[in-house]
Design a protein around this motif. Sequence first.
Motif: not given
Length: 247
Positions: A109, A112, A141-142
């Motif tokens: 995270l 991300s 991924l984001t």
Amino acid sequence: MRLNPLTSLALAGATAVITTAAASWPLSLAVAAAALALAVRGGIARRLLPAAAAVLVPLCLSLLIMHGLFFPEGWTVLVQWGPARITVEGLAFALERAAQIAAAVLALLVFSFSVHVPDLVAALSARGVQGRFAFVLASTLTLLPAVTSRVHRIRQAQESRGLVIRPGLLHRATAFRLQAVPLVLSLIEEAGTRAAALEARGFSNTGPRTSYRAVPDSRLQRTLRAVLVLAATAAVAARLWLGRAGT
């Protein structure tokens, strides 16, 4: 030194893999603490923590229920209700797995929430990844940070129209239902808009491509990425070998 997005991705991925393979309490807690420290330093902690809680709370609760109540290798019984029993060994196993998952999730995270998507797409394209696939990978991924930001904006818009979220699980569940519908509809609409934009920019075309965005990369970082991949592979191999040796 500015890290290439691929180097940051390799760091996050290798950290998650090595921490999971090591299965060590101290290492998991150290990685989780380091990830939180990086989030605070990068100014993303306020956005990262709610997303991490949404992922980790259900997972950790399920681990505690499954292993805390129904751990077959547990013999030190604390409380028992028929076939369900809370054992010291089951709780220790569940907490150990929860620490591993928390460390891996927090590491990913942090990447991300801190990566710059255009730089990541440009870096992937420079490595020969097809443009459309590079964009899809970067968007995946984001995705969680994007959804978190969108939910925050929807909540602000609804509160400006008079929505009041009272304390209590039932009221929060009702508020979540009211926010989920516009969230899903907006994501679907944005997906269509992005698909049209990608098509207009020739992302589906084959052949050589050029990019106006230059992402810095060095031989040192390329070497570091190779070392991280090898270290993660070695950690998994060692874990599998020790598991076979133990049996």
